[in-house]
Structures are given as C-alpha cells and as structure tokens.
Motif scaffolding. Sequence first.
Motif, short mmCIF file in Angstrom:
data_model
loop_
_atom_site.label_atom_id
_atom_site.label_comp_id
_atom_site.label_asym_id
_atom_site.label_seq_id
_atom_site.Cartn_x
_atom_site.Cartn_y
_atom_site.Cartn_z
N PRO A 186 0.78 -1.24 0.00
CA PRO A 186 0.00 0.00 0.00
C PRO A 186 0.81 1.29 0.00
O PRO A 186 0.25 2.35 0.27
N LEU A 187 2.11 1.24 -0.30
CA LEU A 187 2.93 2.45 -0.20
C LEU A 187 3.47 2.88 -1.56
O LEU A 187 4.67 2.88 -1.83
N GLY A 188 2.54 3.25 -2.43
CA GLY A 188 2.91 3.82 -3.71
C GLY A 188 3.24 5.29 -3.58
O GLY A 188 3.43 5.82 -2.49
N TRP A 189 3.35 5.96 -4.74
CA TRP A 189 3.65 7.39 -4.82
C TRP A 189 5.07 7.71 -4.36
O TRP A 189 5.36 8.82 -3.92
N ARG A 190 5.97 6.74 -4.44
CA ARG A 190 7.39 6.94 -4.12
C ARG A 190 8.19 5.90 -4.89
O ARG A 190 7.67 4.86 -5.28
N GLU A 191 9.46 6.19 -5.09
CA GLU A 191 10.30 5.28 -5.87
C GLU A 191 10.71 4.07 -5.07
O GLU A 191 10.81 2.95 -5.61
N TYR A 192 11.00 4.25 -3.80
CA TYR A 192 11.33 3.14 -2.91
C TYR A 192 10.40 3.23 -1.70
O TYR A 192 10.02 4.33 -1.27
N ALA A 193 10.07 2.07 -1.13
CA ALA A 193 9.18 2.05 0.03
C ALA A 193 9.69 1.07 1.08
O ALA A 193 10.16 -0.03 0.75
N ARG A 194 9.65 1.51 2.32
CA ARG A 194 9.94 0.64 3.47
C ARG A 194 8.60 0.10 3.94
O ARG A 194 7.79 0.80 4.53
N VAL A 195 8.35 -1.18 3.68
CA VAL A 195 7.01 -1.76 3.85
C VAL A 195 7.04 -2.84 4.93
O VAL A 195 7.92 -3.72 4.89
N PRO A 196 6.11 -2.82 5.88
CA PRO A 196 6.00 -3.94 6.81
C PRO A 196 5.82 -5.25 6.04
O PRO A 196 5.04 -5.32 5.09
N VAL A 197 6.54 -6.27 6.47
CA VAL A 197 6.45 -7.57 5.79
C VAL A 197 4.99 -8.03 5.71
O VAL A 197 4.55 -8.57 4.68
N ALA A 198 4.24 -7.79 6.77
CA ALA A 198 2.85 -8.25 6.81
C ALA A 198 1.96 -7.55 5.80
O ALA A 198 0.87 -8.03 5.50
N HIS A 199 2.40 -6.40 5.28
CA HIS A 199 1.59 -5.65 4.32
C HIS A 199 1.98 -5.93 2.87
O HIS A 199 1.45 -5.29 1.97
N CYS A 200 2.88 -6.87 2.66
CA CYS A 200 3.30 -7.25 1.31
C CYS A 200 2.57 -8.52 0.88
O CYS A 200 2.47 -9.48 1.65
N THR A 201 2.08 -8.51 -0.35
CA THR A 201 1.46 -9.70 -0.92
C THR A 201 2.32 -10.18 -2.08
O THR A 201 2.45 -9.46 -3.09
N PRO A 202 2.93 -11.36 -1.97
CA PRO A 202 3.78 -11.84 -3.07
C PRO A 202 2.96 -12.05 -4.35
O PRO A 202 1.80 -12.45 -4.31
N VAL A 203 3.59 -11.77 -5.47
CA VAL A 203 2.96 -11.97 -6.77
C VAL A 203 3.45 -13.28 -7.35
O VAL A 203 4.66 -13.53 -7.42
N ASP A 204 2.51 -14.12 -7.76
CA ASP A 204 2.86 -15.38 -8.41
C ASP A 204 3.69 -15.09 -9.66
O ASP A 204 3.26 -14.32 -10.52
N PRO A 205 4.88 -15.69 -9.78
CA PRO A 205 5.70 -15.44 -10.99
C PRO A 205 4.98 -15.77 -12.29
O PRO A 205 5.36 -15.26 -13.35
N GLU A 206 3.96 -16.63 -12.22
CA GLU A 206 3.22 -17.00 -13.43
C GLU A 206 2.03 -16.09 -13.70
O GLU A 206 1.29 -16.32 -14.67
N PHE A 207 1.82 -15.07 -12.85
CA PHE A 207 0.65 -14.20 -13.09
C PHE A 207 0.83 -13.49 -14.42
O PHE A 207 1.89 -12.93 -14.71
N PRO A 208 -0.24 -13.47 -15.26
CA PRO A 208 -0.08 -13.01 -16.65
C PRO A 208 0.37 -11.56 -16.81
O PRO A 208 1.14 -11.25 -17.71
N GLU A 209 -0.12 -10.65 -16.02
CA GLU A 209 0.19 -9.22 -16.17
C GLU A 209 0.24 -8.60 -14.78
O GLU A 209 -0.78 -8.10 -14.27
N PRO A 210 1.38 -8.59 -14.12
CA PRO A 210 1.45 -8.12 -12.73
C PRO A 210 0.90 -6.72 -12.51
O PRO A 210 0.24 -6.45 -11.49
N THR A 211 1.13 -5.78 -13.44
CA THR A 211 0.63 -4.42 -13.24
C THR A 211 -0.88 -4.39 -13.15
O THR A 211 -1.47 -3.52 -12.47
N ALA A 212 -1.56 -5.35 -13.78
CA ALA A 212 -3.02 -5.41 -13.71
C ALA A 212 -3.52 -5.66 -12.30
O ALA A 212 -4.69 -5.39 -11.99
#
Length: 358
Positions: free
Chosen positions: A106-132
Amino acid sequence: MTAPRPTHPRTHREVRLAAVPDGLPTAADFTVAEAPLPTADEHHVLVRNHAFLVFGGLRTLIGGKARDTPVPTLSPGDPLFGPALGEVVEAPKDSALSPGDLVTHPLGWREYARVPVAHCTPVDPEFPEPTALLASGSAAYGALTRLARVRAGDVVLVTGAAGGVGSLAGQIARLLGAGRVIGTTGSPHKAARLVAEAGYDTVLTAGSWRADDPTQAHRAFAEQLAEAAPDGIDVLLDNVGGIQLAAAVDAARQGARFALVGALSGQFAADGSGAAAPVRLDTFRLIVKGVALQGYTGTEHPGVDAEWTERFADWLRTGALRTPLSRVTGIERAPHAVREMIDGRHFGTVVVELPAQD
C-alpha cells in the motif's frame, strides 16, 4: 538481522501533498520531493516500486474534511500512498520474502518504500500481467459476489463504467451470468470502447442529464435508463451516486440489490472537499420494491482479495477478461495524472510506471 546492504541510491523521490486543494486538485497541490532512502529491518522490507495506482478516493483523503475513512487522511507535507507493485531489494534474513520477489503493497507514490512484511502480498511469478493487479477488480468482484450476488439473467447497471472499477465490473458481471449489462460514462468515445472491449451491451452517455437543474437532469437520465432497461434493473454497482443512483432506485425491480462502491458525484465535485455526496432517494420505492442497498468496503470481506486474484489470473489466461490500463510514465508526471483522472482524460485503470534509474 538483515542481509548485507547492496548498493542503492542514497535518496529517492516521493509525491507529497503540498496544500489542501481549493476545489478540485491541480498539480500545484502536490510536490515531488527528494527524501533519504529508507532501510529494511527485521520487520520491514525495502521495495523498489515499479508502478502505483492513481485512484479517485485520493480526492477525499486530501480534501481536509473527510471523516471515518478506512485509511488515514493526508495533511500538507505527508507523502501520498496507495496500491503499488514493486520488487523487494532488501529483506530480513529470516523473512519469507527475498530480494527479487515481486510484491503488491500500500505504499505507492514513491520510488522506494519501506514496507512492513505483513503488508506485502507476493505476486505469483506465473501471473499473466502483474501491473493489472493494481486495478480495482477486487472491489468490483467483491461487490458483485458478496452484496449484489449476481444471478443468471440479471439486468445489471454499472455507473461510472469507464473507470478502474467499472471497466472490470461489466466483464465480471457477464462472467457471473448477467443477462444484460448497462453502463454509464461521460463520452461517446468511451461508451464505444466499453461495448467493444468491456462486456457492456449498451452504455448511456452524459448529455442532458448533466444539466444544472437537478430535477431536469434526473428526469433525463431516468428516461435514458428506462429505454435501456424497460423492465427495470436487478443489480446496481454504483461508482457515482447523485442523480444516477436516484434514477436507479426508480428503475429497481422487486428484490433488486444495490452495491455502492464509490461516490464520484461528490468526490469530483468542483465546489466541495470530496468528503460528501448527498442525494435524495425515493425511500418509499426502496421499501415497496424490497431493495437491498449497501456500501462495499474490502476490509469487511477479507477473503475476497485472494479469491479474486485466483479467478482474475484464470480469466486473463483464457482471454475471458481484459484489463484496460492507462499508463503514465515517470513520478514527475504523477501530480498531473491526478487531475487528468478527475477530468476523465483516461480510460480504465490509471497507473504511474517508474522506469528503473541508471
């Protein structure tokens, strides 16, 4: 403990609120500022953001008068925030995340973000279009499955159909079995795209129902809706409120289910703070038609995100669903993208992409 720190820039850029807008925000109400590069620790990862979402709710968070919002409001000097996609570049030694992992957070609007591990959702490497994954499909899916509960053959109305929620909602409603899907938008060009690309049978466009006289505008929109759905509607997914919500009440069939996702009539009003969207509804018709009317917030439906992501991936792979993305390149363009979204210059989900810096 964290792993040894790789070489990174000492600073990065972030978008901050410069001033509470006087009316609708402009680029001058934001500033792109340089800040020290954050660091990871035993509970946080460092993420280099690839892209972040430009979303309508930001207008409410920066307006200075919002109450009871599910996320914090913003004051001048605060960095903006919102859904982002990025790559982990530093992680705690014993974390489930590793450098190179792609995550949403949830920490957009910056180039780098210090994010709590619990607030990160891993993206499946096979997901067709991650930006979507930054699209608001979870809100559309949750509202249509948890509140409106679309059934086979339903007539569904989606207001604000050309935005991030609406451009997916029509397709989702169709995939859930809707018999007829009607949308609303502000221009004939967007209406044509919604029919060609986004699952809509017909789309009503602004014209006489943008009149200054609310009574005249309500009547004009109600007439268009009655022509598009002569037997009424079973489901409303409402992103707008205002006269469109009021007219939808007039068109409700017995037992209609209304899911309120947004209130753009108030959020994008030039003379307000984006924190209120008053509307006059016919409560007698709500009662006699047994209309269920409920607001949707994702925090009240915690299982929706994972369910949506799984179905989203399947639908993308099979071509059953597409995600219209309007891409803005560079953090320096982000302040302009806010007003461009409000002015309706983009179609679908608006994202700011951040190219890797040399």
